[in-house]
Enzyme design. Structure first.
Site, mmCIF file in Angstrom:
data_model
loop_
_atom_site.group_PDB
_atom_site.id
_atom_site.type_symbol
_atom_site.label_atom_id
_atom_site.label_comp_id
_atom_site.label_asym_id
_atom_site.label_seq_id
_atom_site.Cartn_x
_atom_site.Cartn_y
_atom_site.Cartn_z
ATOM 1 N N ASN A 23 0.794 -1.221 0.000
ATOM 2 C CA ASN A 23 0.000 0.000 0.000
ATOM 3 C C ASN A 23 0.828 1.272 0.000
ATOM 4 O OD1 ASN A 23 -2.196 -1.627 -0.177
ATOM 5 N ND2 ASN A 23 -2.867 -1.344 1.941
ATOM 6 N N CYS A 117 -15.698 -4.533 -4.257
ATOM 7 C CA CYS A 117 -14.983 -5.789 -4.033
ATOM 8 C C CYS A 117 -15.702 -6.463 -2.858
ATOM 9 C CB CYS A 117 -13.516 -5.533 -3.737
ATOM 10 S SG CYS A 117 -13.277 -4.729 -2.163
ATOM 11 N N ASP A 314 -6.998 -3.416 8.212
ATOM 12 C CA ASP A 314 -6.321 -4.490 7.482
ATOM 13 C C ASP A 314 -5.752 -5.559 8.400
ATOM 14 O OD1 ASP A 314 -4.972 -2.409 4.796
ATOM 15 O OD2 ASP A 314 -6.980 -3.160 5.239
HETATM 16 C C1 EPZ Z 1 -6.802 1.828 1.467
HETATM 17 O O1 EPZ Z 1 -7.971 1.611 0.691
HETATM 18 C C2 EPZ Z 1 -6.032 0.518 1.452
HETATM 19 N N1 EPZ Z 1 -5.659 0.185 0.079
HETATM 20 C C3 EPZ Z 1 -6.904 -0.585 2.046
HETATM 21 O O2 EPZ Z 1 -6.131 -1.773 2.092
HETATM 22 C C4 EPZ Z 1 -7.275 -0.183 3.480
HETATM 23 O O3 EPZ Z 1 -8.116 -1.161 4.025
HETATM 24 C C5 EPZ Z 1 -7.985 1.174 3.470
HETATM 25 O O4 EPZ Z 1 -7.142 2.156 2.821
HETATM 26 C C6 EPZ Z 1 -8.290 1.672 4.881
HETATM 27 O O5 EPZ Z 1 -7.104 1.768 5.616
HETATM 28 C C7 EPZ Z 1 -4.604 0.822 -0.474
HETATM 29 O O6 EPZ Z 1 -3.951 1.652 0.135
HETATM 30 C C8 EPZ Z 1 -4.251 0.426 -1.881
HETATM 31 P P1 EPZ Z 1 -10.350 4.430 2.053
HETATM 32 P P2 EPZ Z 1 -8.892 2.865 0.249
HETATM 33 O O7 EPZ Z 1 -10.563 5.336 0.896
HETATM 34 O O8 EPZ Z 1 -8.063 4.065 0.105
HETATM 35 C C9 EPZ Z 1 -15.030 5.190 1.995
HETATM 36 C C10 EPZ Z 1 -5.690 -4.040 1.750
HETATM 37 O O9 EPZ Z 1 -6.165 -5.044 2.292
HETATM 38 N N2 EPZ Z 1 -14.798 6.014 0.797
HETATM 39 O O10 EPZ Z 1 -9.454 4.881 3.169
HETATM 40 O O11 EPZ Z 1 -9.707 2.407 -0.903
HETATM 41 C C11 EPZ Z 1 -14.720 3.718 1.766
HETATM 42 O O12 EPZ Z 1 -15.835 3.068 1.181
HETATM 43 C C12 EPZ Z 1 -6.591 -2.912 1.320
HETATM 44 O O13 EPZ Z 1 -4.454 -3.863 1.546
HETATM 45 C C13 EPZ Z 1 -15.875 6.680 0.219
HETATM 46 O O14 EPZ Z 1 -17.018 6.580 0.686
HETATM 47 O O15 EPZ Z 1 -9.813 3.028 1.523
HETATM 48 C C14 EPZ Z 1 -14.412 3.226 3.159
HETATM 49 O O16 EPZ Z 1 -15.634 2.942 3.812
HETATM 50 C C15 EPZ Z 1 -8.056 -3.243 1.544
HETATM 51 N N3 EPZ Z 1 -15.647 7.449 -0.884
HETATM 52 C C16 EPZ Z 1 -13.747 4.436 3.824
HETATM 53 O O17 EPZ Z 1 -14.105 5.563 3.014
HETATM 54 C C17 EPZ Z 1 -14.390 7.578 -1.435
HETATM 55 O O18 EPZ Z 1 -14.233 8.310 -2.433
HETATM 56 C C18 EPZ Z 1 -12.240 4.362 3.885
HETATM 57 O O19 EPZ Z 1 -11.793 4.002 2.602
HETATM 58 C C19 EPZ Z 1 -13.319 6.891 -0.829
HETATM 59 C C20 EPZ Z 1 -13.535 6.126 0.287
#
Ligand code: EPZ
Length: 427
Positions: A23, A117, A314
């Protein structure tokens, strides 16, 4: 499709080197799109998601040389396309990280919507909101994000620095804006920014490329945009994978073992290490890294996931596996994703006592686990099933291990080197 055949119970011990963080590596590879100067990265993990991101950039015309975990050099001086196609994006959500760099450097981008996903819908509305605030015109049609910046005067349309306040913490949302802001006209302030170590690492890479960034690691990041990035002097080594480290630390704790994780840093996992100690594990830091052992009883410890420095989502599935062996009932609350308990039903197939009620799971232990066939659903859930299989009596077949290969380099080899009996078999 591959599977893991795990024979338990076992006790793991020894030392292993933690790979580079997936990440941190994903935004680092995307950062290469920002510059016509080559970007060299060390310690990229040899995992499927990195191969996907490299394929995505190659398709745009980026010249990629070197192989993870050695030095990989990405040369984006001759970009022929600013499109991220569905067939690649649908396999990896983090592809959305090319949107910011493409918009910033070329004033246009066509990126497939990632799609959801197993763990949730995972919208990208906050990414879109941020780039609109920076002057991009964005339309979402037929499953694609069409973004462009109108030209004002000669040259490409250029994003305008703005104050972007995220209503909720988003890791890749913060990273996407951070990437784009380095080339925007003027200053960008990101408020309610993600504070994850991976964000700090990305900022360090961008500064090494000549970007002007302050505040990374805090909730307010300020970026002074430049016309172009001068380029880096030396390769950037991505930081060690704290989630991989936490996964193997949990393996040591669940098996009553003793493992030293070279390269792992306690400060990257404050809430997890606190929970591990409260559960009865010994955790110590030396220059070699993080040493985790457990020889007393496991105590039930409640965790609630939260953005960094809170307990990492995670490492939630791995904690559930551990708590199946604790003497008592523990409560696990998942606050980040709406559907991240898919591993619970599979742990129950092994004999765990888990009850899920909305965003809360109740785990009762110690449960005697027996080997069975289980199926992985997502990256961290598959790790949790392997951890449980290490202490289950008999053989466990963990199917669809391709989920695990997305984010863990050679897990079967690393666990076997610590004394576990894990083999990759056709599944
Ligand atoms: C990052 O995902 C990580 N992936 C994820 O790791 C990790 O679980 C997550 O951050 C939380 O720490 C990478 O860094 C590649 P978020 P990301 O945007 O950025 C909502 C793994 O297992 N949201 O922080 O996609 C979202 O639905 C993966 O390595 C919106 O609603 O997560 C979630 O509920 C899985 N609108 C919350 O925010 C948006 O535009 C946090 O998501 C963006 C996010």
């Amino acid at each position: 499709m591959d599977a893991f055949l795990v024979s338990g119970p076992c006790r793991i011990s020894g030392e292993l080197a933690v790979s580079g963080a997936k990440n941190a590596a994903l935004p680092a590879v995307a950062a290469a799109l920002l510059s016509e100067r080559p970007v060299s990265l060390d310690r990229l993990p040899a995992v499927a998601d990195i191969r996907t991101m490299k394929k995505l950039l190659s398709g745009m015309g980026v010249a990629v040389s070197g192989e993870a975990p050695g030095t990989v050099t990405l040369d984006a001086s001759r970009i022929v396309s600013t499109e991220a196609p569905y067939d690649l994006v649908r396999t990896m959500r983090a592809s959305i990280l090319v949107l910011g760099p493409l918009l910033a450097r070329f004033g246009e981008a066509r990126v497939s919507l990632p799609g959801g996903c197993a763990i949730g819908v995972r919208p990208v509305d906050l990414h879109i909101m941020a780039f609109e605030a920076m002057g991009a015109r964005i339309a979402v049609e037929k499953g694609y994000i069409h973004a462009h910046v109108s030209r004002v005067g000669p040259g490409r349309g250029r994003l305008t620095g703005a104050t972007v306040r995220f209503p909720m913490v988003t890791v890749t949302g913060t990273e996407n804006v951070l990437l784009a802001a380095t080339l925007a006209r003027g200053v960008t302030t990101i408020e309610n920014a993600a504070r994850e170590p991976e964000v700090v690492d990305l900022a360090a890479l961008l500064v090494s490329m000549g970007a002007r960034i302050t505040g990374a690691g805090t909730e307010t990041i300020v970026v002074e945009g430049l016309e172009s990035l001068p380029g880096m002097e030396a390769p950037h080594a991505v930081l060690a994978d704290r989630i991989e480290a936490g996964t193997y630390a949990t393996a040591a704790a669940i098996t009553g073992g003793d493992v030293t994780l070279r390269g792992a840093r306690e400060e990257d996992l404050p809430a997890f290490v606190a929970a591990l100690r409260a559960a009865g594990a010994e955790v110590s830091t030396s220059e070699a890294g993080l040493r985790v052992s457990r020889d007393g009883p496991l105590c039930p410890v409640d965790v609630e996931t939260a953005p960094h420095p809170g307990y990492p989502t995670d490492l939630q599935a791995q904690w559930m596996a551990l708590m199946t062996q604790a003497s008592g009932t523990s409560r696990i609350v998942e606050t980040i994703f709406e559907n991240r308990f898919l591993h619970a039903a599979e742990l129950v197939r092994l004999g765990a006592q888990v009850r899920v009620d909305g965003h809360t799971a109740f785990v009762s232990g110690p449960a005697r686990l027996e080997g069975a066939t289980v199926t992985a659903s997502d990256l961290r859930a598959s790790a949790a099933l392997v951890l449980a299989a290490l202490v289950a009596e008999g053989e466990t077949l963990v199917r669809r291990i391709y989920h695990l290969d997305r984010g863990y380099a050679a897990m079967e080899e690393k666990l076997s080197s610590l004394g576990a009996r894990v083999a990759r078999v056709p599944g």
